[in-house]
Scaffold this motif. Structure first.
Motif, mmCIF file in Angstrom:
data_model
loop_
_atom_site.group_PDB
_atom_site.id
_atom_site.type_symbol
_atom_site.label_atom_id
_atom_site.label_comp_id
_atom_site.label_asym_id
_atom_site.label_seq_id
_atom_site.Cartn_x
_atom_site.Cartn_y
_atom_site.Cartn_z
ATOM 1 N N ARG A 15 0.937 -1.314 0.008
ATOM 2 C CA ARG A 15 0.055 -0.012 0.032
ATOM 3 C C ARG A 15 0.863 1.300 -0.097
ATOM 4 N NH1 ARG A 15 -5.309 2.037 1.369
ATOM 5 N NH2 ARG A 15 -5.073 4.066 1.908
ATOM 6 N N PRO A 16 1.771 1.404 1.014
ATOM 7 C CA PRO A 16 2.671 2.841 1.042
ATOM 8 C C PRO A 16 2.973 3.357 -0.586
ATOM 9 C CG PRO A 16 3.064 1.446 2.944
ATOM 10 C CD PRO A 16 2.284 0.458 2.060
ATOM 11 N N ALA A 20 1.875 5.808 -2.876
ATOM 12 C CA ALA A 20 2.740 7.020 -2.955
ATOM 13 C C ALA A 20 3.081 7.270 -4.586
ATOM 14 C CB ALA A 20 4.167 6.699 -2.255
ATOM 15 N N ILE A 110 7.546 7.717 -0.873
ATOM 16 C CA ILE A 110 7.076 7.247 0.281
ATOM 17 C C ILE A 110 7.303 8.543 1.070
ATOM 18 C CG2 ILE A 110 7.285 5.886 2.291
ATOM 19 C CD1 ILE A 110 6.518 4.038 0.535
ATOM 20 N N LEU A 114 4.553 10.553 3.563
ATOM 21 C CA LEU A 114 4.713 10.702 5.176
ATOM 22 C C LEU A 114 4.731 12.056 5.368
ATOM 23 C CD1 LEU A 114 7.378 8.247 5.618
ATOM 24 C CD2 LEU A 114 5.091 8.048 6.400
ATOM 25 N N VAL A 135 -1.495 6.108 4.851
ATOM 26 C CA VAL A 135 -0.501 5.260 4.860
ATOM 27 C C VAL A 135 -0.540 3.733 5.327
ATOM 28 C CG1 VAL A 135 2.154 5.045 5.232
ATOM 29 C CG2 VAL A 135 1.083 7.261 5.239
ATOM 30 N N SER A 136 -1.461 3.793 6.475
ATOM 31 C CA SER A 136 -1.636 2.464 6.930
ATOM 32 C C SER A 136 -2.824 1.845 6.278
ATOM 33 C CB SER A 136 -1.948 2.558 8.472
ATOM 34 O OG SER A 136 -0.711 2.998 9.111
ATOM 35 N N LEU A 219 5.636 1.542 10.557
ATOM 36 C CA LEU A 219 5.713 2.850 10.000
ATOM 37 C C LEU A 219 7.114 3.355 10.378
ATOM 38 C CD1 LEU A 219 2.531 4.928 10.923
ATOM 39 C CD2 LEU A 219 3.328 4.123 8.460
#
Lengths: 436, 130
Positions: A15-16, A20, A110, A114, A135-136, A219
């Motif tokens: 996912r991240p 991104a 990424i 963030l 992000v999660s 994370l």
């Protein structure tokens, strides 16, 4: 074997990076999110039959990008692009895309993601909510439950956060090195907040919310992979792993709080402790101490003590002293007082915290520690007043019940008071505590 | 012949497993390992921490250079290994397939062992047994 758990873990892990990259492509958080969601749905539909792609993130990015373009084209009544069932057989297309996702892109993508979520303009609560959502990939419902607000309230909070981020105009170019360092510090702080929210819930029934702790650790690992030589990120990761290692021992079968001294150390997670100690070891080699490393070092001293009486309180006092010099805070002094108590008795500790009374008058742990120290000194009446204040400030029923048990032991004559004094102690902030 | 079964997997994925999922995989692998051990075919087994815990020593210069992180940035990371004693590559592949059933995703690299030296014992040719 393609079971649903495996697909779920793969999608979570990808996912991240996927989101991104889609954010880089569309420069729009909502659009990127929608595209990824559609791509994940298609993955759930097609992977069990067609088998997993070699590179899940690349697959999701390609399908997500096509979905978005397709939507735009459909709106323009043009011909749709080939769908993912055809695309997934085109290995060459996938590998070309995978190459495009080179390491520098990956890093910047990424980081941008963030930075967007941990934007300094956002209040802490919005940063955490946005990071967990974006992000999660936690659902709005899950986050709402974690923060004890209604789903629609959380939805609104997220919408506000996104709007603010959009208007704050987070640059899509890689930030300059000094700016980047400042932003990384913000990201570290947000990860720490996510962890603390799980470690000692700030409200509601549950005292611990372990999924938030696990998410924070994920994370932190992600950030450390982006900055593998940054000792403070190693320190943060070590701190979270060491604190989380005690999770199973921190509540008893009835959900009551068990303080550090009374925890069954056999229930501490040895694997997390080992990883935390390894990361701290790596960090210390750099000889650039920072607040996270110091807190991790304190946690490590607790983790290394096989029995409570083996704890190296002298070293812990020194480390809290160093932490006070590096980032002065009454809460750190409060924690140092516990180490002073363990070595030089309750009177010395009480003298140390007396000047904090005004600053920490609204702080649960101050009154908890003060009550325990006063009790230990035989000043039962004053102890009760302090503990009553602590109850009024308790964050969860478990905390309140814990203090109530101390008060019960106060009024009961006999050895009970001794036990209460030994076990009741203040602590916090959660991740640097000395008693839980 | 001794084979090393080198386990490569995306650590992001493995780190996303819940504790229950992780325990379930380890449990399934333990069953296979116990059988191999009973058959006298299992050597050392290791699971490695995430690459974030790794440190690399570059010794192609003097003084050697210590670098944080794994030797190579790869899409899939070396996360563990088994040493197994097998009569043939086919046998080693059969074991690897069985392990792969219990732990899907990623790849196993099967590499014949040239020299095997369990701690404290003199080095023996690898074919002498695990």
């Amino acid at each position: 074997m393609m079971d649903v758990d495996w697909i779920g873990a793969t999608l979570t892990a990808a996912r991240p990076q996927a989101l991104a990259a889609l954010l880089r492509a569309f420069r729009d958080l909502d659009m990127a999110e929608e595209a990824l969601q559609e791509a994940c749905l298609r993955a759930l539909r097609t992977w069990p039959q067609n088998g997993p792609p070699r590179d899940a993130a690349a697959w999701l990015i390609m399908v997500g990008r096509n979905v978005a373009i397709d939507t735009v084209r459909r709106r323009r009544r043009e011909a749709p692009l080939p769908d993912e069932e055809v695309l997934s057989e085109r290995d060459d297309a996938e590998s070309a895309l995978a190459e495009e996702l080179d390491e520098s892109h990956y890093r910047d993508d990424i980081l941008r993601l963030l930075f967007v979520c941990c934007h300094p303009d956002l209040p802490d609560a919005q940063q955490i909510a946005l990071a967990l959502r974006i992000v999660s990939g936690l659902s709005v419902k899950e986050i709402a439950r974690a923060f004890l607000v209604g789903e629609s309230a959380m939805e609104q909070r997220l919408t506000r956060a996104k709007r603010k981020v959009a208007s704050a105009d987070v640059p899509f170019e890689a930030p300059s090195p000094p700016e980047r360092a400042a932003r990384v510090a913000t990201v570290m702080a947000a990860i720490y907040l996510v962890f603390n929210e799980g470690y000692a819930a700030s409200g509601g029934d549950a005292h611990l919310r372990l999924p938030l702790c696990e998410e924070a650790i994920r994370l932190a690992r992600l950030l450390l992979r982006l900055f593998p030589t940054e000792p403070e990120i190693m320190g943060l990761s070590a701190l979270l792993l060491l604190q989380h290692s005690r999770a199973a021992a921190r509540l008893d079968a009835d959900g009551d709080i068990v303080l550090l001294d009374d925890q069954d150390r056999g229930r501490w997670d040895g694997r997390l402790i080992a990883e935390g100690l390894a990361l701290l070891d790596k960090a210390m080699r750099h000889r650039q101490p920072g607040p996270y490393q110091l807190q991790a070092a304190i946690a490590a001293l607790h983790a290394r003590a096989k029995k409570p009486e083996d704890t190296d309180w002298a070293q812990i006092e020194l480390l809290y002293g160093a932490l006070e010099r590096l980032s002065p805070s009454p809460v750190v002094t409060l924690n140092r007082a516990v180490a002073v108590w363990k070595q030089r008795g309750p009177a010395a500790a009480l003298a140390l915290i007396a000047p904090l009374r005004e600053t920490l008058s609204g702080y649960f742990y101050f009154h908890g520690l003060e009550g325990a120290l006063l009790d230990k000194l035989g000043r039962t009446g004053e102890a009760k007043v302090a503990l009553d204040r602590a109850i009024a400030l308790a964050h969860s029923p478990a905390e309140a019940a814990h203090i109530r048990r101390q008060i019960d032991r106060l009024t009961a004559p006999g050895p009970g008071a001794e036990v209460a004094a030994r076990t009741a102690a203040a602590d916090a902030p959660a991740a640097s505590d000395t008693t839980r | 012949m001794l084979y090393a079964i080198l386990c490569y997997h995306q650590e992001d994925v493995v780190c996303s497993w819940s504790k229950e999922e992780d325990d379930a995989v380890m449990q399934k692998l333990a069953v296979i390992q116990e059988r191999l051990a009973r058959e006298g075919r299992l050597g050392p087994v290791a699971r490695l921490m995430p690459t974030t815990a790794a440190t690399t020593l570059r010794k192609d210069r003097e003084p050697p250079l210590v670098i944080d992180g794994p030797f190579a940035e790869t899409k899939e990371q070396l996360l563990g290994f088994y040493i197994v004693d097998c009569g043939s590559l086919d046998e080693a592949l059969a074991i690897a397939k069985e392990l792969g059933q219990a732990n899907p995703g990623g790849s196993y690299e099967l590499r014949p062992v040239a020299l095997f030296n369990p701690a404290g014992a003199p080095a023996t040719p690898a074919s002498a047994g695990a």
